[in-house]
Design a protein around this motif. Structure first.
Motif, short mmCIF file in Angstrom:
data_model
loop_
_atom_site.label_atom_id
_atom_site.label_comp_id
_atom_site.label_asym_id
_atom_site.label_seq_id
_atom_site.Cartn_x
_atom_site.Cartn_y
_atom_site.Cartn_z
N THR A 1 16.45 -27.40 32.56
CA THR A 1 17.70 -26.80 32.82
C THR A 1 17.88 -25.30 32.69
O THR A 1 17.51 -25.23 31.32
CB THR A 1 18.75 -27.58 32.37
N TRP B 1 12.05 -32.80 33.38
CA TRP B 1 13.29 -32.45 33.68
C TRP B 1 13.75 -30.98 33.04
O TRP B 1 13.03 -30.83 31.90
CB TRP B 1 14.42 -33.31 33.20
N ALA C 1 19.48 -28.61 41.54
CA ALA C 1 20.78 -28.22 41.32
C ALA C 1 20.66 -26.81 41.36
O ALA C 1 19.73 -26.04 40.82
CB ALA C 1 21.28 -28.68 39.96
N GLN D 1 29.83 -31.16 38.27
CA GLN D 1 29.51 -30.86 37.09
C GLN D 1 29.62 -29.52 36.65
O GLN D 1 29.20 -28.59 37.48
CB GLN D 1 28.04 -31.31 36.68
N VAL E 1 24.64 -30.16 43.02
CA VAL E 1 23.45 -31.07 43.18
C VAL E 1 22.94 -31.35 44.16
O VAL E 1 23.96 -31.98 45.10
CB VAL E 1 24.01 -32.20 41.99
N ILE F 1 23.58 -35.71 30.04
CA ILE F 1 22.43 -35.30 30.32
C ILE F 1 21.64 -35.61 29.62
O ILE F 1 20.56 -36.09 29.58
CB ILE F 1 22.30 -34.03 30.99
N LEU G 1 27.81 -27.08 39.14
CA LEU G 1 26.62 -27.22 39.58
C LEU G 1 26.64 -27.82 41.16
O LEU G 1 27.41 -28.57 41.38
CB LEU G 1 25.72 -28.42 39.05
N TRP H 1 20.60 -38.36 36.51
CA TRP H 1 20.69 -37.59 35.05
C TRP H 1 21.87 -36.34 35.33
O TRP H 1 22.42 -35.66 34.75
CB TRP H 1 19.73 -37.09 34.53
N LEU H 2 21.90 -35.89 36.73
CA LEU H 2 22.71 -34.68 37.23
C LEU H 2 24.02 -35.34 37.82
O LEU H 2 24.73 -34.04 38.01
CB LEU H 2 21.91 -33.66 38.02
N ALA I 1 18.53 -26.48 37.84
CA ALA I 1 17.90 -27.60 37.09
C ALA I 1 16.71 -27.93 38.18
O ALA I 1 16.96 -27.63 39.45
CB ALA I 1 18.55 -28.57 37.00
N GLU J 1 13.45 -30.68 38.76
CA GLU J 1 12.72 -32.30 38.46
C GLU J 1 11.70 -32.41 38.92
O GLU J 1 11.37 -32.24 40.36
CB GLU J 1 13.97 -33.28 38.80
#
Length: 211
Positions: A179, A177, A159, A141, A124, A193, A122, A131-132, A170, A172
């Protein structure tokens, strides 16, 4: 309680079991009344966009999902469950999505193997919720993807991953949220997560992810 919406498509129980593994009070339910009373909602999805949308609407759980989002409840979309939040998908022309997020789901870029079925890192973006982020705070991640279509770029994207270019991984938006990857199949990173989501539900956080 976290309601995992059971509209009869795919292995939806894996999300329920992963949430329970991190200590969440989560239950797979096809009952709109039970789902409507939940403190948080999870919308998983596997397979084609059109089949998932048709099954979701036939179950009556589409209205539950929209009501939960309107009420500002913590909400997590997973894989096709994320894609269904958009207006539509090139995979299923003429089938409307939930329309919560703007845009159309598109096929992954030319020149890459479809589906993307692999672990990927990821990227980010600054400003994404905790959370990420990895436990060491670097945002490094690795998570597991299985998909041929992806959401468009936009202000809600927090992300991406590199797969023939940046691919939305991802999003938000306040209490929402979502993914493209499968957190329930992503080892420790994915469980973190899900744990963050469960903690958010337990404290009634409706304001968005902690920064």
């Amino acid at each position: 309680m976290i309601a995992v919406l059971d509209y009869g498509i795919g292995n939806l129980r894996s999300a329920e079991k992963a949430l329970q593994h991190v200590g969440a009070d989560a239950a797979l339910t096809a009952d709109p009344d039970v789902a409507a009373a939940a403190d948080g909602v999870v919308l998983p999805g596997v397979g084609s966009f059109g089949r998932c949308m048709e099954a979701l609407r036939a179950s009556g759980l589409d209205a539950v999902a929209l009501s939960a989002l309107d009420a500002g409840k913590p909400f997590l979309g997973i894989c096709v469950g994320m894609q269904m939040l958009y207006e539509g998908s090139d995979e299923s022309p003429g089938v409307a999505g939930l329309g919560v997020l703007p845009g159309t789901i598109r096929l992954l870029p030319a020149g890459v193997k479809r589906p993307q079925m692999q672990w990927n890192r990821l990227d980010v973006r600054p400003g994404a919720g905790r959370w990420l982020r990895s436990e060491d705070g670097t945002g490094e991640q690795w998570v597991y993807f299985v998909h041929s279509y992806a959401a468009p770029a936009g202000p809600d994207v927090v992300a991406t991953c590199d797969y023939g270019g940046p691919v939305t991984a991802a999003v938000e938006r306040g209490p929402l949220w979502a993914t493209q990857f499968h957190p329930e199949k992503s080892g420790a990173a994915g469980l973190a997560i899900l744990r963050a989501f469960a903690e958010r539900v337990s404290v009634g956080d409706l304001s968005g992810a902690s920064r």
